[in-house]
Design a protein around this motif. Sequence first.
Motif, PDB file in Angstrom:
ATOM      1  N   PRO A   1      -6.439  -3.928   3.513  1.00 14.30           N
ATOM      2  CA  PRO A   1      -4.840  -4.341   3.992  1.00 14.30           C
ATOM      3  C   PRO A   1      -4.422  -3.002   4.668  1.00 14.30           C
ATOM      4  CG  PRO A   1      -5.020  -4.497   1.761  1.00 14.30           C
ATOM      5  CD  PRO A   1      -6.385  -4.582   2.158  1.00 14.30           C
ATOM      6  N   GLU A   2      -4.640  -1.762   4.032  1.00 13.24           N
ATOM      7  CA  GLU A   2      -4.138  -0.480   4.337  1.00 13.24           C
ATOM      8  C   GLU A   2      -4.840  -0.356   5.805  1.00 13.24           C
ATOM      9  OE1 GLU A   2      -3.041   3.691   2.416  1.00 13.24           O
ATOM     10  OE2 GLU A   2      -5.007   2.853   1.755  1.00 13.24           O
ATOM     11  N   TYR A   3      -6.048  -0.438   5.858  1.00 12.78           N
ATOM     12  CA  TYR A   3      -6.619  -0.182   7.288  1.00 12.78           C
ATOM     13  C   TYR A   3      -6.005  -1.009   8.264  1.00 12.78           C
ATOM     14  CZ  TYR A   3     -10.469   2.971   6.701  1.00 12.78           C
ATOM     15  OH  TYR A   3     -11.287   4.159   6.784  1.00 12.78           O
ATOM     16  N   ILE A   4      -5.833  -2.367   8.023  1.00 20.39           N
ATOM     17  CA  ILE A   4      -5.321  -3.312   8.996  1.00 20.39           C
ATOM     18  C   ILE A   4      -3.936  -2.920   9.173  1.00 20.39           C
ATOM     19  CG2 ILE A   4      -4.702  -5.690   8.937  1.00 20.39           C
ATOM     20  CD1 ILE A   4      -7.472  -5.111   9.393  1.00 20.39           C
ATOM     21  N   ASN A   5      -2.988  -2.523   8.360  1.00 24.93           N
ATOM     22  CA  ASN A   5      -1.512  -2.310   8.830  1.00 24.93           C
ATOM     23  C   ASN A   5      -1.611  -0.767   9.426  1.00 24.93           C
ATOM     24  OD1 ASN A   5      -0.305  -4.185   7.395  1.00 24.93           O
ATOM     25  ND2 ASN A   5      -0.333  -3.218   5.509  1.00 24.93           N
ATOM     26  N   LEU A   6      -2.480   0.230   9.197  1.00 27.05           N
ATOM     27  CA  LEU A   6      -2.550   1.459   9.895  1.00 27.05           C
ATOM     28  C   LEU A   6      -3.013   1.125  11.443  1.00 27.05           C
ATOM     29  CD1 LEU A   6      -4.066   4.027   7.501  1.00 27.05           C
ATOM     30  CD2 LEU A   6      -1.774   3.930   8.366  1.00 27.05           C
ATOM     31  N   GLN A   7      -3.928   0.092  11.413  1.00 23.08           N
ATOM     32  CA  GLN A   7      -4.389  -0.214  13.013  1.00 23.08           C
ATOM     33  C   GLN A   7      -3.147  -1.065  13.839  1.00 23.08           C
ATOM     34  OE1 GLN A   7      -8.082  -1.811  11.452  1.00 23.08           O
ATOM     35  NE2 GLN A   7      -9.129   0.239  12.241  1.00 23.08           N
ATOM     36  N   ALA A   8      -2.379  -1.630  12.886  1.00 19.40           N
ATOM     37  CA  ALA A   8      -1.406  -2.426  13.491  1.00 19.40           C
ATOM     38  C   ALA A   8      -0.385  -1.339  13.985  1.00 19.40           C
ATOM     39  CB  ALA A   8      -0.725  -3.332  12.634  1.00 19.40           C
ATOM     40  N   GLU A   9      -0.253  -0.322  13.240  1.00 18.69           N
ATOM     41  CA  GLU A   9       0.918   0.521  13.790  1.00 18.69           C
ATOM     42  C   GLU A   9       0.297   1.316  15.037  1.00 18.69           C
ATOM     43  OE1 GLU A   9       3.913   1.436  12.607  1.00 18.69           O
ATOM     44  OE2 GLU A   9       3.953  -0.047  11.063  1.00 18.69           O
TER      45      GLU A   9
ATOM     46  N   THR B   1       5.063  -2.374   9.296  1.00 18.25           N
ATOM     47  CA  THR B   1       4.192  -2.831   8.606  1.00 18.25           C
ATOM     48  C   THR B   1       4.491  -2.685   7.114  1.00 18.25           C
ATOM     49  OG1 THR B   1       2.602  -0.916   8.699  1.00 18.25           O
ATOM     50  CG2 THR B   1       2.563  -2.801  10.182  1.00 18.25           C
ATOM     51  N   GLY B   2       5.167  -1.557   6.924  1.00 19.26           N
ATOM     52  CA  GLY B   2       5.518  -1.243   5.529  1.00 19.26           C
ATOM     53  C   GLY B   2       4.591  -0.062   5.094  1.00 19.26           C
ATOM     54  N   VAL B   3       3.273   0.144   5.905  1.00 23.71           N
ATOM     55  CA  VAL B   3       2.512   0.893   5.318  1.00 23.71           C
ATOM     56  C   VAL B   3       2.911   2.625   5.270  1.00 23.71           C
ATOM     57  CG1 VAL B   3       1.334   1.599   7.627  1.00 23.71           C
ATOM     58  CG2 VAL B   3      -0.272   1.677   5.421  1.00 23.71           C
ATOM     59  N   ARG B   4       2.307   3.300   4.479  1.00 22.31           N
ATOM     60  CA  ARG B   4       2.721   4.679   4.377  1.00 22.31           C
ATOM     61  C   ARG B   4       2.478   5.408   5.675  1.00 22.31           C
ATOM     62  NH1 ARG B   4       0.025   9.102   2.625  1.00 22.31           N
ATOM     63  NH2 ARG B   4      -1.525   8.015   1.514  1.00 22.31           N
ATOM     64  N   LEU B   5       3.241   6.038   6.343  1.00 22.52           N
ATOM     65  CA  LEU B   5       2.753   7.032   7.425  1.00 22.52           C
ATOM     66  C   LEU B   5       2.799   8.397   7.451  1.00 22.52           C
ATOM     67  CD1 LEU B   5       4.907   4.548  10.199  1.00 22.52           C
ATOM     68  CD2 LEU B   5       2.528   4.522   9.473  1.00 22.52           C
ATOM     69  N   LYS B   6       3.457   8.854   6.091  1.00 23.86           N
ATOM     70  CA  LYS B   6       3.559  10.285   6.303  1.00 23.86           C
ATOM     71  C   LYS B   6       2.032  10.718   5.516  1.00 23.86           C
ATOM     72  CE  LYS B   6       5.962  14.205   4.052  1.00 23.86           C
ATOM     73  NZ  LYS B   6       6.128  14.818   5.237  1.00 23.86           N
ATOM     74  N   ALA B   7       1.349  11.597   6.024  1.00 18.52           N
ATOM     75  CA  ALA B   7       0.157  12.024   5.751  1.00 18.52           C
ATOM     76  C   ALA B   7       0.132  12.722   4.431  1.00 18.52           C
ATOM     77  CB  ALA B   7      -0.366  12.877   6.852  1.00 18.52           C
ATOM     78  N   ASN B   8      -0.908  12.577   3.594  1.00 18.54           N
ATOM     79  CA  ASN B   8      -0.819  13.247   2.287  1.00 18.54           C
ATOM     80  C   ASN B   8      -1.261  14.744   2.473  1.00 18.54           C
ATOM     81  OD1 ASN B   8      -1.671  14.156  -0.133  1.00 18.54           O
ATOM     82  ND2 ASN B   8      -2.997  12.035  -0.632  1.00 18.54           N
ATOM     83  N   THR B   9      -0.456  15.742   2.176  1.00 12.56           N
ATOM     84  CA  THR B   9      -0.738  16.965   2.392  1.00 12.56           C
ATOM     85  C   THR B   9      -1.907  17.636   1.616  1.00 12.56           C
ATOM     86  OG1 THR B   9       1.190  17.696   0.946  1.00 12.56           O
ATOM     87  CG2 THR B   9       1.615  17.441   3.185  1.00 12.56           C
ATOM     88  N   ASP B  10      -2.229  17.033   0.575  1.00 14.08           N
ATOM     89  CA  ASP B  10      -3.433  17.383  -0.132  1.00 14.08           C
ATOM     90  C   ASP B  10      -4.728  17.162   0.563  1.00 14.08           C
ATOM     91  OD1 ASP B  10      -2.072  18.300  -2.418  1.00 14.08           O
ATOM     92  OD2 ASP B  10      -2.175  15.979  -3.363  1.00 14.08           O
ATOM     93  N   ILE B  11      -4.732  16.267   1.530  1.00 20.73           N
ATOM     94  CA  ILE B  11      -5.746  15.879   2.450  1.00 20.73           C
ATOM     95  C   ILE B  11      -5.605  16.429   3.830  1.00 20.73           C
ATOM     96  CG2 ILE B  11      -7.263  14.143   3.318  1.00 20.73           C
ATOM     97  CD1 ILE B  11      -6.556  12.618   1.215  1.00 20.73           C
TER      98      ILE B  11
END
Length: 246
Positions: free
Chosen positions: A10-18, A230-240
Amino acid sequence: MVLHTIENDPEYINLQAEMVKMQQWIKDSNKRLLVIFEGRDAAGKGGAIMRFIRFLNPRYYRVVALAKPTESEAGQWYFQRYIDKLPNAGEIVFFDRSWYNRAVVEPVMNFCTEDQYNLFLQQVTQLERMLVEDGIIIIKFWFSIDINEQKKRLEERKSNPLIQWKLSTVDMQAQLKWDDFTRYKELMFAKTGTKTCPWIVVKGNNKDNARKEAMRYVLENIDYSPKGLTGVRLKANTDIVSVLGI
């Protein structure tokens, strides 16, 4: 099985929807987006691009992966064949490797002269500044992996008939010339990471995390609308994901 897993994440799907919403906004507003994917051999550039484009409208994006210059191209201004592939209004272009071949691969493999290398470093930041001033949005990714992870992935390329086509003469030298690649990579970051076009370094040992965080970085930094439904997190993880600019 791999595709099935991806399409049920679902995380991939939501990111791709965005991503689809972002592409529609770029099309409707006549924006131009260039996303550059760089990194060591087997760092995951191609796989990341595949995640970005999975559900995009093919009419409004292009993936550019240029082959070795032809004899005619070799006699042109170095950037000329790349300029021809830049995004048109309403379009996204993904560079699977780019003009930054001359910053790392070419000097390591002796595919260019020292004068050509130095001229590139003088011109590339000027070129990118002009492109941004003209309205092109540029995002430059460097996918970073460690030496052991690269070795594992290169061995898989040798043994897996489905991806043997990815092997190249440069791949065969990647491990032997690891330190040379590192030296030129660090020089590239120092010379070409600017406030206008910083380098976005993505830790790539974990492919899924790298791909998702790269997608998040693009979505976070493009002011498309509607955004975040979609509600998916859009802020990138700064550890990555880290930003290198001067």
